[in-house]
Design a protein around this motif. Sequence first.
Motif, short mmCIF file in Angstrom:
data_model
loop_
_atom_site.label_atom_id
_atom_site.label_comp_id
_atom_site.label_asym_id
_atom_site.label_seq_id
_atom_site.Cartn_x
_atom_site.Cartn_y
_atom_site.Cartn_z
N ALA A 43 0.44 -0.90 -0.56
CA ALA A 43 0.10 0.13 -0.22
C ALA A 43 0.43 1.44 -0.57
O ALA A 43 0.15 2.57 -0.65
CB ALA A 43 -0.85 -0.28 1.08
N VAL A 44 1.68 0.96 0.59
CA VAL A 44 2.94 1.91 0.90
C VAL A 44 4.12 2.54 -0.58
O VAL A 44 3.35 4.24 -1.44
CB VAL A 44 4.53 2.07 1.22
N VAL A 45 3.78 1.53 -1.32
CA VAL A 45 4.28 1.76 -2.55
C VAL A 45 3.36 2.38 -3.49
O VAL A 45 3.21 3.11 -4.82
CB VAL A 45 4.96 0.06 -3.40
N THR A 46 1.78 1.46 -3.32
CA THR A 46 0.67 2.12 -4.50
C THR A 46 0.36 3.53 -4.19
O THR A 46 0.05 4.20 -5.32
CB THR A 46 -0.53 0.95 -4.34
N ALA A 47 1.15 4.27 -2.83
CA ALA A 47 0.67 5.39 -2.56
C ALA A 47 1.12 6.03 -2.72
O ALA A 47 1.17 7.49 -3.37
CB ALA A 47 0.08 5.40 -1.25
N ALA A 48 2.78 5.92 -2.80
CA ALA A 48 3.90 6.44 -4.48
C ALA A 48 3.55 6.95 -4.86
O ALA A 48 3.92 7.88 -5.85
CB ALA A 48 4.63 6.48 -3.04
N LEU A 49 3.14 5.74 -6.66
CA LEU A 49 2.57 5.59 -7.62
C LEU A 49 2.07 6.80 -7.00
O LEU A 49 1.88 7.73 -8.42
CB LEU A 49 2.32 4.97 -7.47
N ASP A 50 0.85 7.01 -6.49
CA ASP A 50 -1.01 7.46 -6.71
C ASP A 50 -0.40 8.87 -6.66
O ASP A 50 -0.90 9.77 -7.98
CB ASP A 50 -1.82 7.09 -5.75
N ALA A 51 0.62 8.67 -5.52
CA ALA A 51 0.99 10.69 -5.62
C ALA A 51 1.91 11.26 -6.68
O ALA A 51 2.38 12.12 -6.50
CB ALA A 51 2.04 10.60 -4.04
N GLY A 52 2.71 9.82 -7.35
CA GLY A 52 3.42 10.84 -8.28
C GLY A 52 5.57 9.96 -8.36
O GLY A 52 6.07 11.11 -8.93
N ILE A 53 5.58 9.82 -7.11
CA ILE A 53 6.56 9.39 -6.58
C ILE A 53 7.16 8.38 -8.09
O ILE A 53 6.60 7.32 -7.91
CB ILE A 53 7.02 9.27 -5.56
N GLY A 54 8.46 8.92 -8.84
CA GLY A 54 8.66 8.48 -9.80
C GLY A 54 10.42 7.38 -9.30
O GLY A 54 10.49 7.22 -10.54
N TYR A 55 10.52 7.81 -8.26
CA TYR A 55 12.30 6.85 -8.24
C TYR A 55 11.22 6.04 -6.53
O TYR A 55 11.14 6.01 -5.76
CB TYR A 55 13.17 7.34 -7.98
N TYR A 56 12.09 4.46 -7.12
CA TYR A 56 12.02 3.19 -5.85
C TYR A 56 13.48 2.94 -6.27
O TYR A 56 14.10 2.39 -6.89
CB TYR A 56 11.09 3.05 -6.97
N ASP A 57 13.70 2.37 -5.15
CA ASP A 57 14.91 1.67 -4.24
C ASP A 57 14.81 0.79 -3.65
O ASP A 57 14.40 0.79 -2.75
CB ASP A 57 16.21 2.39 -3.43
N THR A 58 15.78 -0.85 -3.40
CA THR A 58 15.58 -1.51 -2.80
C THR A 58 16.61 -2.62 -3.02
O THR A 58 17.41 -1.99 -3.73
CB THR A 58 14.04 -2.36 -2.82
N ALA A 59 16.64 -3.87 -2.75
CA ALA A 59 17.92 -4.32 -2.26
C ALA A 59 17.82 -5.69 -1.83
O ALA A 59 16.91 -6.03 -1.51
CB ALA A 59 18.93 -3.32 -1.12
N PRO A 60 18.79 -6.97 -2.09
CA PRO A 60 18.48 -8.02 -2.24
C PRO A 60 18.77 -7.78 -0.77
O PRO A 60 17.82 -9.31 0.19
CB PRO A 60 19.81 -8.36 -2.78
N HIS A 61 18.99 -7.15 0.63
CA HIS A 61 19.30 -6.97 1.22
C HIS A 61 18.02 -7.28 2.66
O HIS A 61 18.12 -7.71 2.92
CB HIS A 61 20.78 -6.48 2.09
N TYR A 62 17.15 -6.36 2.07
CA TYR A 62 16.00 -5.43 2.71
C TYR A 62 15.14 -6.65 2.69
O TYR A 62 14.59 -7.99 1.84
CB TYR A 62 15.44 -4.11 1.95
#
Length: 348
Positions: A43-62
């Motif tokens: 839901a956080v990622v979906t809300a960020a998309l809806d808000a217009g955020i266009g950059y997302y960072d992740t990692a295998p470690h997380y």
Amino acid sequence: MSATAFKTRRVGRTDLELTELGLGGATLAGMGNTEVPDEQARAVVTAALDAGIGYYDTAPHYGDGRSEHLMGDALRYRQDGVAISTKVGRLLRPVRSEAERTVPRGWTYPFPFEIKYDYTYDGVMRSYEHSLQRLGLGHVEILLVHDIGTKSHGDEGYKKHWADLANGGYRALDELRRNGDVKAIGLGVNEVPILLQSFEIGSWDIFLLANRYNLLEQSPLESLFPTCAKNGTSVIAAGPFAAGILAGTNVWGPDTGQYQAAPPHIIEKVKALQAVCQTHNIPLGAAALQFGVAHPTVVSVLTGPKSPAELDGILKWWNTPIPGGFWDALADQKLVAPGTPLPNGRVA
């Protein structure tokens, strides 16, 4: 949650652009034993998309793969116009039970894997392919070498891993870039010296630097940012809240890279910043969030909300008007380092 018209900035000499505000995936995986259920993370990622955020960072470690999995779920069918970064340097091996773990568990509800460091050519290529599978995506835009400094590995471990990167891992990254599999390569660390050293082994498009450029610390101004500008390398300023203390908690990200209670001198600095904020009637979190992109080398500020409500608060801070007099006061009271570019156009 209404969309914000985020400005974008170009990464180095590439044609890739990132929104000035990005979403980080460490907290979504239960960093520091934070409770974030799967549906809440999506839901956080979906809300960020809806808000217009266009950059997302992740990692295998997380979350030992959990962050990539959950972030991919939310991004999978809305990837157009979105830039994603993930990281290399850690492979994941399965464990059948918690008793089998040889690496301390640092996440809430991690996937049944544990990390194995590998910065070789084969390790980088395997990490890239495995990340695509966990994400469930056909591509990512940015690959970052994760946590390769002495604070992560000690002196001897660092020497081995650095040799592996210099003698093979970098070649894999450059090959993926030249083939068009990714658009940009770099490092994701919280140590400035390793970034300066990295220019000895190759050409980098972007660095993700955590907890090193914010209202509490501006050490990259001395040598890193000028070197980046000379080499056409951009910087993502992660940790604008210095692990939380600039957002209202007493948690701070010190030199060890491990979050802990803030010491007295940091608390005093925060109190001084809060006093200026009170004078100008603005939240400290808003100033901390808007500070980083005033520097031309910084292309995005990366935050890690753990709920849609926290994201909503961050967006309100991002859109809070801050009078130029506030930034003047920080410079006049020497609360930022000399030479710091400020959002009102002034250089401290």
